[in-house]
Design a protein around this motif. Sequence first.
Motif: not given
Length: 206
Positions: A65, A80, A84-85, A61-62, A71
């Motif tokens: 992003g 996020l 998703v997280l 995810l990071t 992000t």
Amino acid sequence: SGSGCPMVVPLILIAVVVGVAVRLASDDHTLPRWHMGLVALAFVSTVAWLDLIGNEFVALLTSLGHMTKITKTQQGTNLLGITVLAWANSIGDFVADTAVAKAGSPRMGISSVFGSPLLTACLGVGVATAIAAASAPGQAIKTNVEETLKDIIVSFSFLAGSLLMSLGFIIYNKFVVPRKYAYALIGLYAFFITIQCMETVGVITY
């Protein structure tokens, strides 16, 4: 080094040897003396796998992003986090609770639905806060929730509403939960996600 043996190879060999030894020293009719040890090993292994998958998912995810530049904004980070997280954090409990319910223990599954988030909220926040405060001046940390305070209030409002609704409905219905109530809970969550996403992208404000 490039010519060295990968770490996974000796681990696989050890696992194969132990597995063959357990198979030869046990049968399908009686429980071995080390049965509880195997149960404990299975529990530890499950926790380790879930932790590994969670860490890899957060790393993914990071990366996504950063690639999509989501992000870089507070709104994107919040989006996020609540979608998703949150799903990644809950997928393990969802699979385990569903499997337990299908195995014929719905009460255990429902108990885990409420007990697991409580453990995560209390122990997770408590341990994280203790670690952060241990190295902070004055043994205290400063939180910066002013920008997301309204989101937190709305999220907790939906959570409290869901819990109170479940408590009232289950007691009123004499502890019988029909399938239509499951649809109502799914609809409530869909409504919450819709409201939060619309507020995050600026469609609505509160």
